[in-house]
Enzyme design. Structure first.
Site, PDB file in Angstrom:
ATOM      1  N   ASP A   1      42.713  33.331  41.899  1.00 54.83           N
ATOM      2  CA  ASP A   1      42.577  33.848  43.260  1.00 54.83           C
ATOM      3  C   ASP A   1      41.492  33.138  44.066  1.00 54.83           C
ATOM      4  O   ASP A   1      41.189  33.563  45.188  1.00 54.83           O
ATOM      5  CB  ASP A   1      42.250  35.345  43.217  1.00 54.83           C
ATOM      6  CG  ASP A   1      43.441  36.189  42.806  1.00 54.83           C
ATOM      7  OD1 ASP A   1      44.580  35.832  43.173  1.00 54.83           O
ATOM      8  OD2 ASP A   1      43.247  37.198  42.111  1.00 54.83           O
TER       9      ASP A   1
ATOM     10  N   GLU B   1      40.041  44.871  37.701  1.00 52.57           N
ATOM     11  CA  GLU B   1      39.842  43.908  38.780  1.00 52.57           C
ATOM     12  C   GLU B   1      39.319  44.661  40.000  1.00 52.57           C
ATOM     13  O   GLU B   1      40.065  45.322  40.710  1.00 52.57           O
ATOM     14  CB  GLU B   1      41.139  43.183  39.150  1.00 52.57           C
ATOM     15  CG  GLU B   1      40.901  42.111  40.213  1.00 52.57           C
ATOM     16  CD  GLU B   1      42.126  41.778  41.057  1.00 52.57           C
ATOM     17  OE1 GLU B   1      42.071  40.768  41.780  1.00 52.57           O
ATOM     18  OE2 GLU B   1      43.116  42.543  41.021  1.00 52.57           O
TER      19      GLU B   1
ATOM     20  N   ASP C   1      45.104  44.879  37.147  1.00 49.94           N
ATOM     21  CA  ASP C   1      45.199  44.265  38.466  1.00 49.94           C
ATOM     22  C   ASP C   1      45.031  45.310  39.575  1.00 49.94           C
ATOM     23  O   ASP C   1      45.505  46.444  39.457  1.00 49.94           O
ATOM     24  CB  ASP C   1      46.567  43.578  38.590  1.00 49.94           C
ATOM     25  CG  ASP C   1      46.700  42.756  39.847  1.00 49.94           C
ATOM     26  OD1 ASP C   1      45.892  41.831  40.028  1.00 49.94           O
ATOM     27  OD2 ASP C   1      47.613  43.029  40.649  1.00 49.94           O
TER      28      ASP C   1
END
Length: 582
Positions: free
Chosen positions: A425, A358, A329
């Site tokens: 997201d 990410e 992340d």
């Protein structure tokens, strides 16, 4: 010839070492300026009669944008040493030779003038896992997938699917629920699960970790987690965890110690504190966070103790639970030295581990082979939405963007990029498409035929809708009467097609074909080529394939016979996936 537009360098983006002692060379030129390019290459130590023994190979034009064209050649280098340059020929049949020293006279060329790979070491090759190329992922947001054990529901848990989710809602999704519905994933053809964070945390999304070495009790016990992973592996499904190492949660014990003790805390340097006012604790401190979210203090991964702690955390879950990958992340906000150490340590535990970052933008700095195997391909999603959903670009502009994306990374990286059309997201893809089934079908066709490792966001296969977070995180619907059966069957068919056609799981050479009204790309093998054609416009569009051979319509599972100059007409919203064999 526009010499100032010609570009090459010996970075992995333009000169990528592959397996079997080969290297893929890439050259950029001005659009419609060069007729052909030859690579002149050889071992610098091979001479005959006082002349360098150089070979020639014609480069292939792989795509173009509005300003550039891109050429590639795959060169065999059995001696593992290579010197090379490029002979460019324009449309007036004038030639020029481009080398490391710039533009020189080909007749006077010496190996010392050329671009150089002194020696190709096996350690310089990308060692990304081969299994990823054939994997179809399913992003499982655990708190919203299925509630299989109400005994571990957190306080205030709402009845399953009783309302559209709000930011702090809990519905009780857990590992037991995921186990109970695993057959749904098997029937889809899923071969990889990407789990959002499962470590103990305050929120429903778990990106605010309290304890990195504890499973959140709302998800079940560690024995249930092991049963889940074992069941996945028995069914041929890989499991990827989500690591949140950029920041912790505010209730992380080490951060709480700093709030309590201030400058005397042993953990003060674990975070990024500066002088100021921290109102909630009364301490004369302030701290950096993720995205200005005060409950997510940023970790100082440069600190040796923090680095050791987090690497030990990753090692624990990798060893103890036998996972197959890590999704990292906010990976672009963590220092490169940490990720290099992460890769080294995790690969020592599991040499076949998939490491995914990410990163939403150009990720080249992380994809040199010593940090990540791939990243989440959000530029792919952005391009797809702009064309199919928002209709803000034309098919030709989309093609040009995709060529830019294709040439953004080294040749060996593309197959390990996680392609997606939605996540926790982003708004739901069906909502983005205005609930238009035909448009959504085109998007999913692109997802499952394009190179990379595709990922399906939970519920997209049955037509769940929703806007931005938290609306895109609603409960999975298990009443099959509400499912979009047509969409579900179509996605199953596309996944099955991808699994059965080797060119569709990263075995083919990607080539884009320019068309004003159609999206068209091909995946080329030695004896077969697959063409993917999509019509996102409001008008019928036609194209002709000049390739001769035995043609098949893969979506209709029908033979089209032996043809040359095959013509194809597509109505608005229609698509075709065709295969031609020699």
């Amino acid at each position: 010839m526009e010499k100032s537009a010609v570009f090459h360098e010996t970075t992995k983006k333009y000169a990528c070492v592959c397996a079997n002692e080969t290297i893929v060379l890439r050259l950029k030129t001005k659009v419609n300026d060069i007729h052909s390019v030859n690579v002149i290459y050889g071992d610098p130590y091979e001479w005959k009669d006082k002349k360098w023994k150089a070979s020639e190979q014609l480069m292939e034009l792989i795509g173009e944008t509005d300003v550039h064209q891109f050429w590639e050649a795959r060169i065999a280098i059995p001696s593992k040493r290579l010197r090379y340059g490029f002979e460019l020929i324009d449309f007036e049949n004038e030639s020029a030779f481009y080398s490391e020293k710039g533009w020189i006279d080909k007749c006077q060329m010496d190996p010392s003038d050329c671009f150089c790979f002194p020696y190709i070491h096996s350690s310089e090759q990308h060692d990304s896992p081969e299994w990823v190329k054939k994997t179809v992922w399913y992003q499982l947001f655990l708190e919203r997938f299925a509630n299989g054990d109400e005994l571990n529901d957190p306080p205030g848990t709402l009845p399953w699917g009783s309302r559209r989710p709000k930011a702090n809602d809990f519905f009780g999704g857990d590992l037991a629920g995921a186990l109970q519905h695993m057959d749904h994933l098997v029937q889809l053809g899923i071969t990889g699960i990407y789990l959002t964070p499962i470590f103990e945390a305050t929120s429903n999304h778990k990106y605010d970790t309290i304890d990195y070495k504890s499973l959140d009790p709302a998800f079940g016990s560690t024995s249930t987690l092991k049963s889940f992973i074992s069941a996945c592996h028995e069914k041929g499904i890989r499991v990827m965890f989500d690591a949140v190492f950029n920041h912790s949660g505010i209730l992380f014990a080490q951060f709480q110690d700093v709030l309590e003790k201030g400058n005397s805390s042993l953990y003060k340097d674990w975070f990024h504190f500066t002088e100021g006012s921290l109102q909630q604790s009364g301490q004369s401190l302030t701290y950096e966070t993720f995205a200005f979210v005060e409950t997510m203090p940023k970790l100082n991964t440069k600190n040796h103790e923090v680095k050791t702690y987090l690497l030990d955390v990753a090692a624990y879950w990798t060893k103890e639970f036998g996972i197959d990958g890590w999704r990292l992340d906010v990976a672009n906000e963590v220092d490169h030295a940490f990720w290099k150490a992460f890769r080294h340590n995790m690969r020592a535990i599991n040499p076949d581990l998939y490491i995914l970052g990410e990163v939403w933008h150009d990720s080249s700095p992380w994809l040199d082979g010593d940090e990540f195997d791939g990243v989440m391909n959000y530029p792919f999603l952005s391009n797809a939405l702009d064309l199919f959903a928002r209709k803000s670009i034309t098919p030709l502009q989309f093609t040009e963007r995709m060529v830019s994306l294709q040439t953004m990374y080294p040749h060996t990286v593309t197959a390990h990029l996680l392609t997606l059309v939605g996540s926790h997201d982003t708004p739901r893809i069906k909502t983005e498409c205005g609930n238009d089934a035909a448009v959504a079908r085109l998007v999913f066709t692109l997802l499952f035929t394009y190179p990379g490792t595709p990922c399906l966001y939970y519920g997209d296969e049955i037509g769940l809708t929703g806007g931005m977070d938290p609306d895109c995180r609603q409960c999975m619907e298990w009443d099959e009467e509400t499912w979009d059966r047509t969409l579900l069957d179509d996605i199953r068919m596309l996944i099955q097609l991808r699994n059965q056609e080797s060119l569709l799981h990263n075995e083919g050479q990607l080539r884009w074909h320019r068309h004003n009204s159609l999206v068209c790309f091909s995946l080329e093998g030695t004896k077969e080529t697959i063409y993917v054609v999509l019509n996102p416009t409001e008008e019928q569009a036609m194209t002709t394939f000049e390739q001769e051979g035995n043609w098949e319509d893969l979506l209709q599972n029908s033979a089209l016979g032996h043809k040359k100059n095959l013509q194809l007409a597509l109505l608005p919203g229609e698509r075709a996936v065709l295969k031609v064999s020699q």
